[in-house]
Motif scaffolding. Sequence first.
Motif, PDB file in Angstrom:
ATOM      1  N   PHE A  39       7.674  29.763   8.836  1.00 54.66           N
ATOM      2  CA  PHE A  39       7.028  28.507   8.476  1.00 54.66           C
ATOM      3  C   PHE A  39       5.520  28.586   8.497  1.00 54.66           C
ATOM      4  O   PHE A  39       4.840  27.584   8.329  1.00 54.66           O
ATOM      5  N   SER A  40       4.971  29.774   8.713  1.00 54.10           N
ATOM      6  CA  SER A  40       3.506  29.884   8.618  1.00 54.10           C
ATOM      7  C   SER A  40       3.153  30.867   7.495  1.00 54.10           C
ATOM      8  O   SER A  40       2.751  30.459   6.398  1.00 54.10           O
ATOM      9  N   LYS A  41       3.402  32.143   7.749  1.00 55.85           N
ATOM     10  CA  LYS A  41       2.997  33.171   6.783  1.00 55.85           C
ATOM     11  C   LYS A  41       3.823  33.068   5.500  1.00 55.85           C
ATOM     12  O   LYS A  41       3.283  33.222   4.403  1.00 55.85           O
ATOM     13  N   TYR A  42       5.127  32.779   5.630  1.00 56.64           N
ATOM     14  CA  TYR A  42       5.996  32.792   4.451  1.00 56.64           C
ATOM     15  C   TYR A  42       6.407  31.391   4.023  1.00 56.64           C
ATOM     16  O   TYR A  42       7.483  31.200   3.475  1.00 56.64           O
ATOM     17  N   LEU A  43       5.498  30.422   4.269  1.00 50.94           N
ATOM     18  CA  LEU A  43       5.881  29.044   3.964  1.00 50.94           C
ATOM     19  C   LEU A  43       6.123  28.854   2.470  1.00 50.94           C
ATOM     20  O   LEU A  43       7.116  28.269   2.034  1.00 50.94           O
TER      21      LEU A  43
ATOM     22  N   ASP B  49       8.411  40.698   9.813  1.00 49.04           N
ATOM     23  CA  ASP B  49       8.363  40.478   8.358  1.00 49.04           C
ATOM     24  C   ASP B  49       9.621  40.976   7.676  1.00 49.04           C
ATOM     25  O   ASP B  49      10.181  40.310   6.814  1.00 49.04           O
TER      26      ASP B  49
ATOM     27  N   SER C 227      11.255  31.943  13.029  1.00 51.91           N
ATOM     28  CA  SER C 227      10.899  30.661  12.433  1.00 51.91           C
ATOM     29  C   SER C 227       9.388  30.473  12.422  1.00 51.91           C
ATOM     30  O   SER C 227       8.840  29.930  11.462  1.00 51.91           O
ATOM     31  N   SER C 228       8.699  30.955  13.461  1.00 51.96           N
ATOM     32  CA  SER C 228       7.239  30.764  13.444  1.00 51.96           C
ATOM     33  C   SER C 228       6.612  31.556  12.295  1.00 51.96           C
ATOM     34  O   SER C 228       5.682  31.084  11.633  1.00 51.96           O
ATOM     35  N   VAL C 229       7.143  32.752  12.019  1.00 52.13           N
ATOM     36  CA  VAL C 229       6.607  33.512  10.872  1.00 52.13           C
ATOM     37  C   VAL C 229       7.009  32.839   9.570  1.00 52.13           C
ATOM     38  O   VAL C 229       6.214  32.689   8.646  1.00 52.13           O
TER      39      VAL C 229
END
Lengths: 680, 173, 102
Positions: free
Chosen positions: B137-141, C59, B133-135
Amino acid sequence: MENFIWLVPALPLLGVIINTLLGAAALRGSHHHAPGDSHDTHAADHGVHHDNGVRRVGWLASAMVGLAFVLTLVMLVQLLGQEAKVGEENGRFFDITYWQWMAAGDLRIPFGFLIDQLSLTMMLLVTGVGFLIHVYSIGYMSHDPRPTRFFVYLNLFIVAMLMLVMGNNFVMLFLGWEGVGLCSFLLIGFWFEQRDPPWAATKAFVVNRIGDFGLLMAMFAIWGLTKNAEGGALHSLVFREVLAPENVGSLQFVQTAFLGTQYTAAGAIALMLLLGVTGKSAQIPLFVWLPDAMAGPTPVSALIHAATMVTAGVYLVIRTAPIFELSPSVMNTMALVGVATAFIAATIALGQYDIKKVLAYSTVSQLGYMVAAVGMGAYGAGLFHLLTHGIFKALLFLGAGAVIHGYGDEQDMRKMGGLRHKMPRTFATYMVGTLALAGIAPLAGFWSKDEIIGHAWYGAEGGATHRGIAIFLILSSMLTAFYMARQVAMVFFGEQRDKSIHAHESSPLMIWPLIILAVGSVLGGLINLPGLHPLTSWLEPLLGEEAAPFHVGLAAVVMVLALLSGWAGFTYYRRAERRIKATHRDPLHRWGGDFYAIFEEKWGFDSLYNAIVVQPYKYLSNVLGKAFDVVIIDGVVNGSANLVGLTGRGLRTFQSGYVRSYALMFLVGVVAVLGYFVLR
Amino acid sequence: MATVIFYLTAIVAILAALAMVLSPNAVHSALFLILNFCSVAVLYLLLRAPFLAAVQVTVYAGAIMVLFLFVIMLLGAEKADLGSEPVGWQKPVAILLGIVLLVEGGFVAYRGIRLPDMTAAQANDIGSPITISSVLFSKYLLPFEIISILLLIAIVGTVVLTRRDRAHLREEA
Amino acid sequence: MNDVSTNAYVLLSAILFTIGVVGVLTRRNAIVMFMSVELMLNSANLALIAFSRARAESDGQVITFFVIAVAAAEVAVGLALLVSIFRAKQTTNVDDVSTLKG
């Protein structure tokens, strides 16, 4: 005023636009017929309406040219108000560049006008004579079904001719040069539903193309070879840059080889320009188009093929005189071409029966005078003759037009005769023109022709004489008087030979231009009257020519010879009147025999060109048309179409409509691409 | 231990897939596919992706396959392929190409990729819901938001596609 | 705990993918074809997660999450299409939907 000089070509252009857009509406008129009207009143009404429409369209076109003439006059006054010379330089000119027309690499073509003594003189002739001929055309074209088109073309011609003489660089000149050629083509072929005009138009266009080629080559060479004072490439086509003494001189030192002979660049360029001159100004060897051009309406013959367009070559020579001056041999060639044309065309004029053809060959002959004059370096005399000839030949053509118009569109002189009673005013003005052309004092032609002959006989001050040329010019002058006397005798004297035609005088709209031009022909000599020399001194800052002295003895001899010859011609044709029949050859044939046949056959120029150019070309076209075009061109075209068709038919099977088959194709691609990466 | 589980699950997944493709009844196919999805979820757990394993079971094996079964039942389309094969060479060519693809895939799996296997310690934390979730909602928002719009479009599209014409309905009524 | 190599996962992924491909190409029932497509997507997900572990980055898993979301949307629309086709043609056989041929 110089800020408004663009209006001079813009006004006729406006005429073109307005008449193109609204001309049809003007002709249709505003009147609607009631359904009960009888057929006859319809026709009559229609005629009246058509007349009104022609008047509206014609007067608009004429007014535009007339306004341009007035503007040119104002410009003349302004130039006269300036100092003639600033130091050693010409002071009376404007070189106005409006915008850069094209730019590519080193090439920079400005769109601008150069208004100096020479171009202004030409502009006066073009707009002045042009205006009168426009007015005349209103009457002449009143029964034509397409008057709007005619006036649009005529206005367009004026625009192009003004571009030609006003342009400040070679490309502008070329624009006008091609523009007048196009208008000439359109107007010669104006009656395209008849048999001859389309052919004559095509011939004029094609023959002119040869000359245009020369002009183009000259332009390329000028652009590429001219060097500036530092010895670097100048790369300019602007007159005042190229023709400036410090630049044009460089052409003398550049050598070019052509067909194994060494030329200076100046010589080669001058030769190319001369080719252009022979095309546009109808000189040997390219004069053959001009007589055929008479298939067009007569005002066109007067304006384009006598007064203005055909003099473009002479204008070109005077404009580029600095280049010609560098190559005396080309100048000599030009003088010889001119005198040969003058003489040969004059002899051919003897053998013509068509009233306009006689005048056409006469025009060629007189153009020969001008070209001979500028070839001898007598630019002022050449321009002088150009002006007077523009006036009196326009008069003669318009007079011939009035005769044709009032004589049931008949052009064969053998069917005419006795018209002086039926058309007294046409006859009177025609006589003025005839005398002016024949060079009888004190009419215009006498002064200008004498200046040329005098220059040839005595030479410029300190310059060489051209006695041989002078003799042939005098002979031509005698021939001129003879064929004009013949024409007048055949058309206006004796009995009307074809009684079936009702001859009548033309409308005032056509007569008034004749009268004005007749006055011009009488007074035209004043333009450069010996002793005063207004034209020469007006041009002197530009051309650097001194006024030539007037040789009374020579002038008297030439005039007496012309008078004698004219008198001989007149009496002969009056006596031989009974033998002039439409089905018979000229009475002179009895005396001249085969020589006369040569004149009749135009010295075989047309037959020669037909044999060595036209027929082989047609043969080649035939062969190519049957073999190359059908087999190879059509084969390639049809073949590629068939190929596409076959490919399509083959590929159709792949589109089966089954989604799974498409997916299979897709997979084939995937496997192949992946296989490529695996096997790499 | 992990190796044994892997091979067992893999065999189950392959057999389920084959059965899905070969089964003449569409309902059976759907059930075999659910089995396949579940076994793949087990593999996700082995790959330390517990969050995705959960998503796989709930969304794929749950929601999506229920939708499938629903449509099969609705249309009564559980019967095997009807009629004869219109393109005769379709099946052999497909199988042949499949074999070629498999060979290529195997080549890629063992020769084409050069990736070091991470140690357990390094790879321990990548699959937890917190990390994901951290990825997400940040990188893949931005892709996440776009996906939500895509789903909305899909809903609207589905409604439009399956809606009967009102005029048509009135005629029937 | 000794892990199974990434290669093994990728091979499994390839096998499942190929089975899916063959299913799409050989079955004529549109719904079964559709399920085969889902199988192919699933095998790709498996490979992605295997790579994710190999690179020790999240990723791959996030992308798998997206793939599942897109697959859900795709299934919804695709099944709606199937329903429409069935309404019009009373069939789920894709070979009966072949009027657009050259």
